[in-house]
Design a protein around this motif. Structure first.
Motif, PDB file in Angstrom:
ATOM      1  N   ARG A 195       0.744  -1.184  -0.071  1.00  0.00           N
ATOM      2  CA  ARG A 195      -0.071   0.009   0.049  1.00  0.00           C
ATOM      3  C   ARG A 195       0.968   1.186   0.034  1.00  0.00           C
ATOM      4  NH1 ARG A 195      -3.182  -1.834   5.172  1.00  0.00           N
ATOM      5  NH2 ARG A 195      -0.905  -2.482   5.660  1.00  0.00           N
ATOM      6  N   VAL A 196       2.182   1.051   0.423  1.00  0.00           N
ATOM      7  CA  VAL A 196       2.891   2.121   0.493  1.00  0.00           C
ATOM      8  C   VAL A 196       3.359   2.605  -0.802  1.00  0.00           C
ATOM      9  CG1 VAL A 196       5.148   3.286   1.487  1.00  0.00           C
ATOM     10  CG2 VAL A 196       3.518   1.998   3.090  1.00  0.00           C
ATOM     11  N   LEU A 197       3.861   1.523  -1.436  1.00  0.00           N
ATOM     12  CA  LEU A 197       4.327   1.530  -2.939  1.00  0.00           C
ATOM     13  C   LEU A 197       3.208   1.991  -3.923  1.00  0.00           C
ATOM     14  CD1 LEU A 197       6.463   0.709  -5.193  1.00  0.00           C
ATOM     15  CD2 LEU A 197       5.577  -1.461  -5.453  1.00  0.00           C
ATOM     16  N   GLU A 198       2.068   1.472  -3.511  1.00  0.00           N
ATOM     17  CA  GLU A 198       0.733   2.124  -4.230  1.00  0.00           C
ATOM     18  C   GLU A 198       0.761   3.680  -4.245  1.00  0.00           C
ATOM     19  OE1 GLU A 198      -3.891   1.464  -4.331  1.00  0.00           O
ATOM     20  OE2 GLU A 198      -2.705  -0.048  -3.557  1.00  0.00           O
ATOM     21  N   SER A 199       0.895   4.045  -3.010  1.00  0.00           N
ATOM     22  CA  SER A 199       0.951   5.752  -2.752  1.00  0.00           C
ATOM     23  C   SER A 199       1.837   6.195  -3.292  1.00  0.00           C
ATOM     24  CB  SER A 199       0.930   5.865  -1.084  1.00  0.00           C
ATOM     25  OG  SER A 199       1.964   5.776  -0.621  1.00  0.00           O
ATOM     26  N   MET A 200       3.275   5.642  -3.521  1.00  0.00           N
ATOM     27  CA  MET A 200       4.194   6.326  -4.217  1.00  0.00           C
ATOM     28  C   MET A 200       4.221   6.141  -5.570  1.00  0.00           C
ATOM     29  SD  MET A 200       7.235   4.448  -1.608  1.00  0.00           S
ATOM     30  CE  MET A 200       8.632   5.145  -2.448  1.00  0.00           C
ATOM     31  N   MET A 201       3.608   5.276  -6.142  1.00  0.00           N
ATOM     32  CA  MET A 201       3.688   5.225  -7.836  1.00  0.00           C
ATOM     33  C   MET A 201       3.407   6.271  -8.545  1.00  0.00           C
ATOM     34  SD  MET A 201       5.217   2.458  -8.704  1.00  0.00           S
ATOM     35  CE  MET A 201       4.960   1.846 -10.416  1.00  0.00           C
ATOM     36  N   VAL A 214       6.123  10.701   0.271  1.00  0.00           N
ATOM     37  CA  VAL A 214       4.737  10.419   0.274  1.00  0.00           C
ATOM     38  C   VAL A 214       4.739   8.732   1.022  1.00  0.00           C
ATOM     39  CG1 VAL A 214       2.892   9.549  -1.378  1.00  0.00           C
ATOM     40  CG2 VAL A 214       4.092  11.980  -1.752  1.00  0.00           C
ATOM     41  N   GLY A 215       5.660   8.208   0.509  1.00  0.00           N
ATOM     42  CA  GLY A 215       5.657   6.833   1.275  1.00  0.00           C
ATOM     43  C   GLY A 215       6.087   6.791   2.630  1.00  0.00           C
ATOM     44  N   PHE A 216       6.776   7.808   3.108  1.00  0.00           N
ATOM     45  CA  PHE A 216       7.214   7.639   4.522  1.00  0.00           C
ATOM     46  C   PHE A 216       5.843   7.999   5.161  1.00  0.00           C
ATOM     47  CE2 PHE A 216       8.046  10.263   8.235  1.00  0.00           C
ATOM     48  CZ  PHE A 216       9.106   9.338   8.714  1.00  0.00           C
ATOM     49  N   ALA A 217       5.276   9.239   4.834  1.00  0.00           N
ATOM     50  CA  ALA A 217       3.693   9.460   5.569  1.00  0.00           C
ATOM     51  C   ALA A 217       2.921   8.333   5.499  1.00  0.00           C
ATOM     52  CB  ALA A 217       3.199  10.604   4.790  1.00  0.00           C
ATOM     53  N   LYS A 218       2.596   7.574   4.296  1.00  0.00           N
ATOM     54  CA  LYS A 218       1.914   6.420   4.214  1.00  0.00           C
ATOM     55  C   LYS A 218       2.240   5.491   5.088  1.00  0.00           C
ATOM     56  CE  LYS A 218      -1.803   4.491   2.155  1.00  0.00           C
ATOM     57  NZ  LYS A 218      -3.133   4.833   2.542  1.00  0.00           N
ATOM     58  N   ALA A 219       3.707   5.420   5.194  1.00  0.00           N
ATOM     59  CA  ALA A 219       3.794   4.243   6.024  1.00  0.00           C
ATOM     60  C   ALA A 219       3.552   4.598   7.436  1.00  0.00           C
ATOM     61  CB  ALA A 219       5.442   3.965   5.914  1.00  0.00           C
TER      62      ALA A 219
END
Ligand code: PLP
Length: 375
Positions: free
Chosen positions: A17-23, A245-250
């Protein structure tokens, strides 16, 4: 054979889900956040949304959150700024800190810029707060206290509030390396007497190369990377947009089911301790594993034999990932500075097992069976 990954204190795998947010930010939303056109503004918005989210989770103000490349940069920055910009000329630290801290304070000391003191440790590896108070009381200079919130090798945790209150009492600046706790414990920075804390996305299923430095709003430091106005003039250079973006999502994901995940991982740690004690003679555990400790980390010392000295190698060829940490003083291999500081027994071999929510008791059974063969 399937890999068993018990090295989550070193790094964790990226949550899908983190990867998805970063893509999107690795593909179509690639605009430079400093650009004035809409693609740029969209990127800027993503960074500021991430900042607000991180600040809310840590109960801080968004202006106190600086995105960095990770824990090492954040600790380097905080320590150097405390000396350069905040007038600290005496650093108090412990022998158990991560090298990101130790090498930085040693460098400042060797350059003649600071006095350096190491706080005493109690027999279980916890910081002796009475000694810290003594050091603070006896110092005639402005102090920087840099003590990690949780030790990455043995898991011991510092009482952040008591330490912060002591620092406040003696007018010291307080930096804490919180790399092992951000994303694993709740924070309430508005009500914690700390000037700097650090975080690293890859320790909680976020991306590598994305971290955070919290700088309390009452502390004013000077820009530390020059060449642009990014990160409010502090850290120049085009931002790591997808990393941020990935940091915040994680961090958001780590917060959602925090209580359940903590209980689940703690249960794994206790389970492994129990079966190791039952099955392996003279096994012992470093630090304070059932007290003030990370639920993610278990540092185990096995009796040293010709066979057990090969333990990490044997784990590796059986696709089991765990970390070393040895009290070895042969001169060839220095071993871990942390284990040497807390465990003076040279006849032991130490392995750190560190867990995540993706591990299971079945995996622990397999690993302990293998350990029985390797001891
Ligand atoms: N501090 C601690 C306690 C760590 O465990 C680590 C990670 O290895 C770091 C600092 C360095 O963090 P990073 O890998 O983000 O530079």
């Amino acid at each position: 054979m399937q890999r068993i990954y018990f090295d989550n204190a070193a790094t964790t795998f990226l949550d899908a889900r983190v990867l998805e947010s970063m893509m999107p930010y690795l593909t179509e939303k690639f605009g430079n956040p400093s650009a004035i056109y809409s693609y740029g503004r969209e990127s800027r918005m993503a960074i500021e949304t991430a900042r607000k989210s991180v600040a809310k989770i840590l109960n801080a103000h968004p202006a106190e959150i600086f995105f960095t490349s990770g824990g090492t940069e954040s600790s380097n920055t905080a320590i150097n700024a405390a000396v350069k910009d905040l007038g600290c000329s005496h650093i108090i630290t412990s022998a158990l800190e991560h090298h990101a801290t130790l090498h930085t304070v040693e460098h400042l000391h060797q350059a003649g810029r600071v006095e350096l003191s190491y706080v005493k440790l109690l027999p279980d590896g916890h910081v002796d707060l009475k000694d810290l108070e003594q050091l603070l009381a006896n110092s005639r200079q402005k102090c920087l206290v840099t003590l990690m919130h949780a030790n990455n090798e043995i898991g011991n945790m510092l009482d952040l509030h008591s330490t912060g209150s002591l620092c406040k009492l003696y007018g010291a600046i307080f930096h804490s390396d919180t790399v092992q706790t951000v994303g694993h414990f709740p924070f309430d920075l508005r009500n914690t007497a700390v000037h700097f804390i650090t975080g690293s996305g890859h320790k909680f299923h976020g991306p590598k190369g994305a971290g955070l430095l919290y700088i309390n709003e009452n502390v004013k430091i000077q820009p530390y990377i020059l060449g642009g106005a990014q990160e409010r003039n502090m850290r120049a250079g085009t931002e790591n947009l997808y990393g941020i973006v990935g940091f915040a999502k994680a961090l958001e994901l780590a917060t959602v089911n925090y209580k359940e995940e903590r209980a689940y991982i703690m249960d794994l740690k206790i389970y492994m301790m129990d079966i190791l004690k039952k099955q392996i003679k003279n096994v012992c555990f470093n630090g304070d594993p059932l007290g003030r400790s990370l639920y993610t980390v278990l540092s185990v010392s096995f009796p040293k034999t010709e066979k057990s000295e090969m333990i990490l190698f044997n784990l590796d060829i059986n696709h089991i990932c765990a970390s070393g940490g040895s009290a070895c003083t042969s001169g060839v291999e220095q071993g871990s500075h942390v284990i040497r500081a807390v465990n003076s027994n040279p006849n032991q071999v130490t392995v750190r097992f560190s867990f995540s929510k993706y591990n299971s008791k079945e995996e622990i059974n397999i690993v302990v069976d293998k350990l029985n063969e390797f001891i």
